[in-house]
Design an enzyme around this catalytic site. Structure first.
Site, short mmCIF file in Angstrom:
data_model
loop_
_atom_site.label_atom_id
_atom_site.label_comp_id
_atom_site.label_asym_id
_atom_site.label_seq_id
_atom_site.Cartn_x
_atom_site.Cartn_y
_atom_site.Cartn_z
N GLN A 1 -4.01 1.75 15.21
CA GLN A 1 -2.90 2.21 14.37
C GLN A 1 -2.03 3.25 15.08
OE1 GLN A 1 -4.36 3.92 10.67
NE2 GLN A 1 -2.34 4.52 9.97
N THR B 1 -4.77 6.28 0.32
CA THR B 1 -6.02 7.04 0.34
C THR B 1 -5.97 8.19 -0.65
OG1 THR B 1 -6.17 6.52 2.67
CG2 THR B 1 -7.58 8.30 1.87
N HIS C 1 -3.77 13.80 1.28
CA HIS C 1 -3.92 12.84 2.39
C HIS C 1 -2.69 12.91 3.31
CE1 HIS C 1 -5.01 9.25 4.60
NE2 HIS C 1 -3.90 8.65 4.25
N ARG D 1 0.77 15.28 13.80
CA ARG D 1 2.02 15.91 14.22
C ARG D 1 1.94 17.43 14.24
NH1 ARG D 1 3.52 11.56 11.06
NH2 ARG D 1 3.43 12.84 9.20
N LYS E 1 -4.64 -2.32 10.34
CA LYS E 1 -5.04 -2.49 8.94
C LYS E 1 -5.32 -3.94 8.56
CE LYS E 1 -3.59 1.77 7.49
NZ LYS E 1 -4.38 2.72 6.70
N GLU F 1 -10.78 3.67 3.96
CA GLU F 1 -9.87 4.48 3.15
C GLU F 1 -10.21 4.27 1.68
OE1 GLU F 1 -5.85 5.47 5.61
OE2 GLU F 1 -5.73 3.68 4.39
N ARG G 1 -8.15 3.48 13.56
CA ARG G 1 -7.22 4.58 13.82
C ARG G 1 -6.62 4.54 15.21
NH1 ARG G 1 -6.00 5.64 8.75
NH2 ARG G 1 -7.78 6.39 7.55
N ASP H 1 0.85 -1.19 0.00
CA ASP H 1 0.00 0.00 0.00
C ASP H 1 0.89 1.25 0.00
OD1 ASP H 1 -2.41 1.32 -0.08
OD2 ASP H 1 -2.78 1.21 2.07
N GLU I 1 -9.87 12.23 8.01
CA GLU I 1 -9.75 13.58 7.45
C GLU I 1 -11.10 14.31 7.43
OE1 GLU I 1 -7.05 13.72 3.75
OE2 GLU I 1 -7.41 11.59 4.05
N GLU J 1 -9.41 4.02 -1.85
CA GLU J 1 -8.18 3.79 -2.60
C GLU J 1 -8.50 3.11 -3.93
OE1 GLU J 1 -4.72 2.28 -0.69
OE2 GLU J 1 -5.38 2.85 1.34
N THR K 1 -9.07 -5.95 3.95
CA THR K 1 -8.89 -4.97 2.89
C THR K 1 -9.78 -5.45 1.75
OG1 THR K 1 -6.59 -4.69 3.58
CG2 THR K 1 -7.20 -3.80 1.42
N PHE L 1 1.25 5.67 -0.53
CA PHE L 1 0.83 6.83 0.28
C PHE L 1 0.97 8.02 -0.65
CE2 PHE L 1 2.35 9.48 4.19
CZ PHE L 1 1.08 9.59 4.74
N TYR M 1 2.03 2.06 15.64
CA TYR M 1 2.75 2.24 14.37
C TYR M 1 4.19 2.73 14.49
CZ TYR M 1 2.74 7.33 13.71
OH TYR M 1 2.99 8.67 13.81
N ASP N 1 -9.25 0.23 2.19
CA ASP N 1 -8.25 -0.19 3.18
C ASP N 1 -8.80 0.18 4.56
OD1 ASP N 1 -5.98 -0.85 4.60
OD2 ASP N 1 -4.89 0.97 4.04
CA LIG Z 1 -4.02 2.90 3.07
MG LIG Z 2 -6.60 -3.01 5.25
#
Ligand SMILES: [Ca+2]
Ligand SMILES: [Mg+2]
Ligand SMILES: [Ca+2]
Ligand SMILES: [Mg+2]
Ligand code: NI
Lengths: 421, 421
Positions: free
Chosen positions: B244, B354, B137, B146, B257, B203, B241, B130, B368, B205, B261, B132, B248, B237
């Protein structure tokens, strides 16, 4: 009483009658792949044994599992069938059992000299996961990359951290590794460049081979987790530290690892390892209930890594570690993996992460051994290494010492070829 | 001139004669899986067409590829064979070609009503990656996690960031998703707890299906990368959250995740998408030479996500995005993936990440859209969502609008079931 085979097994052999690790091999280039077990300097062809009707106990007598070219069907059968197979094979190979010993034609059809056969990957690996279960490794990496304050991430003591690895590039011991190229960030604000990795490393790991697996949406209970693990192999998770350092935020390692991961050919079963079980380290803070084991155990498996530069007659031992140093146990890794409902399939590979011990002499990769290249390592014959050089061969071995016999993994090797131009 | 089929295809159908997406289906529960293409409300069985000897051009006439239960063998053949198949199928289905049109027995054997068949995963997926690749996104996620200073990591503009995903839990559209349980860190210094995810998200995608792949150690040249991509599917996906966020660091997303999927059943080929090609966004800084394309292109594929709570007659549209918003192109993703020598295999799945657009209305996930739950989203009938609730169905659709016809992907759906007790 020591078990004894009619086949001569040297006391230093990794493949005693107590071991009987499983693999896949071809007797000759043109012949079909089949399943075998290692015994001394021989491989016993289980398709020949099954073909002769010698798996005649209830679980295996009508099974097609030994007529496959991978172990996956056998893995899916689970522990009762594995125990039945082990008992049958151990009996057939023992010194006082005439069935195979006194049948010259069957011996000829079923026993092959190990140095004459071609070994293959033992299972079709659907997914490969790599954990991060050595506290010493986590602490050293954290210190090198983020400094000595709080080197271990706060989540590390609460869960067995892991990432998904690349299944397509899992390789059998003996396969050459081409030095990868990739992006890295040289110094300060200069732009990244693309070229051969300058920080190519090994990672001393072991990996569990999953047996029956679990259905999607059905997490595995901690008390049942061990029964889903068939056995262990040695693993070298080759790592390009410069590529890894530049790419890994925020989604983790990718091209720094995916150019190749090497495993040893023989899967040593948990049954064979059971005599070498030992207590796992005490876990503080106490893990959450879903990760709490009645009894937490590791295995006393002595591990060693040698680097053998081109032209050297012998490798130089660069580290001596042990599987018993792992903080998170195999059942905890597996249970955590399935705790969200994720399904494991027969043949899946669960790497432990780099196995570093507490001492300078037991660190599991060059990143730690040379402190990211700052303290070069001296090999024999005056050779010095910060990271791996072209033509270096890396040789991992692992072995349990029994009373008069060994239960070993053989070796997991790979040689570095120069990067593409 | 508009191509016309002897099969009645409504102008709003996603599956025009210009499309001809590939999938795998069973005509009935007890029947064997086979390969088909979608045409209007029908599926054309390619094993019946091949069995009738109608793939009679040089590359496919002796091929077994349409007698398989997955597309992998056809994928491995590469673009010339794909073009030959497309030309043959388009001709056989066209209004002025009598071969199939006037052969009642062959029509009966080869054409099935889509609502009568069972669809299956179109390919055996060895590895799933996957990416990014949407800048919007990346910026939004970075800001949420952050803060607004430097929300996009410094490496993001230099390379298409990606992580390995879990292949075992890739699911076909329509499969229910059990809300995952896992560890998360509630607030401040309280210890982590284990329980059902409270921040379950989708997500939006798309994903590329790899064709022939490349050998280990042989990176793919940027000018040849497009020929390794067979086509695209829609992908959801699913992401937890809270799981994750806690797990992560430092190795990336794992259990947040890997519980599922979802992909759509029909692979729309790059040939069918070519009329909808458009310029990709300008890349600044200029990518390194190995990622520099002669011409950088995207596709104008309108994407939409609906959430349909239980009891609602219709779904509420929560976002409208477009494939064309991706910053890193498909060839750049593929080339980067192989740049270290990593091998791709036929059937591998490369998710785009995403796909968020520049506007509030084009964001590709609830993280988001609700700004991590801070700005709840209003659906129809007074329903409000921070994250997904039990029994919610998520419906992704994607479509290209031609002149009097559509080239579409159908839908990619999944419904949330409550967590295990
Ligand atoms: Ca993803
Ligand atoms: Mg997944
Ligand atoms: Ca590792
Ligand atoms: Mg690796
Ligand atoms: Ni994978």
């Amino acid at each position: 009483m020591t078990l004894k085979s009619f086949i001569d097994v040297h006391p230093d052999s990794h493949f005693s009658l107590q071991n009987l690790p499983y693999g896949v091999f071809k007797p000759g280039k043109e012949q079909k792949a089949r399943i075998g077990v290692a015994i001394g300097e021989y491989v016993l062809d289980l398709s020949a044994i099954a073909g002769a009707g010698l798996f005649n106990e209830p679980l295996l007598k009508d099974s097609e599992c030994f007529f496959q070219n991978s172990l996956n069907m056998f893995l899916a059968l689970g522990r009762p069938a594995w125990k039945e197979a082990r008992a049958t094979i151990q009996r057939l190979l023992s010194a006082d059992e005439p069935t195979l010993r006194d049948n010259a034609s069957l011996r000829e059809r079923s026993l092959f000299s190990m140095d004459q056969v071609e070994l293959l990957l033992p299972a079709a690996i659907g997914d490969y996961t790599d954990f991060f279960s050595s506290m010493h490794h986590a602490k050293n990496c954290g210190t090198i990359f983020r400094g000595p304050e709080n080197p271990i991430p706060v989540n590390w003591f609460h869960l067995p951290i892991a990432y998904h690895g690349r299944a397509s590039s899992i390789l059998l011991s003996g396969t050459d590794i081409i030095r990868p190229r990739g992006q890295s960030f040289p110094v300060g604000n200069s732009p990244p460049y693309f070229g051969p990795s300058l920080k190519l490393d090994f990672e001393l790991e072991m990996a569990a081979i999953v047996g029956p697996g679990n259905e999607l949406g059905k997490p595995v209970d901690i008390d049942k987790a061990e029964d889903l693990i068939f056995g262990l192999v040695l693993m070298n998770d080759w790592s390009a530290r410069d590529i890894q350092a530049w790419e890994y935020q925020p989604l983790g390692p990718f091209l720094g690892k995916s150019f190749g991961t090497t495993i040893s050919p023989w899967i040593v079963t948990l049954e064979a390892l059971e005599p070498f079980a030992c207590d796992a380290p005490k876990q503080e803070p106490h893990p959450l209930p879903y990760l709490t084991e009645k009894k937490s155990k590791n295995y006393d498996i002595a591990l060693e890594v040698q680097i053998k530069p081109t032209g050297h007659k012998e490798g130089s031992v660069v580290t001596k570690s042990n599987f018993k140093y792992l903080y998170w146990t195999l059942p905890q890794q597996l249970v955590h993996h399935t705790s969200n409902g994720c399904n494991l399939r027969p043949g899946d590979l669960l790497g432990t992460g780099t196995i570093s011990g507490p001492d300078r002499e037991s660190l599991g990769c060059l990143l730690e051994l040379t402190w990211n290249g700052q303290k070069p390592l001296s090999l024999q014959n005056g050779a010095v290494r910060k990271f791996l050089e072209d033509e270096d061969e890396v040789i991992i071995s692992g072995c349990c010492q029994g009373n008069g016999y060994k239960v070993g993994f053989g070796t997991c090797t790979g040689r570095i070829l120069p990067a593409l131009l």
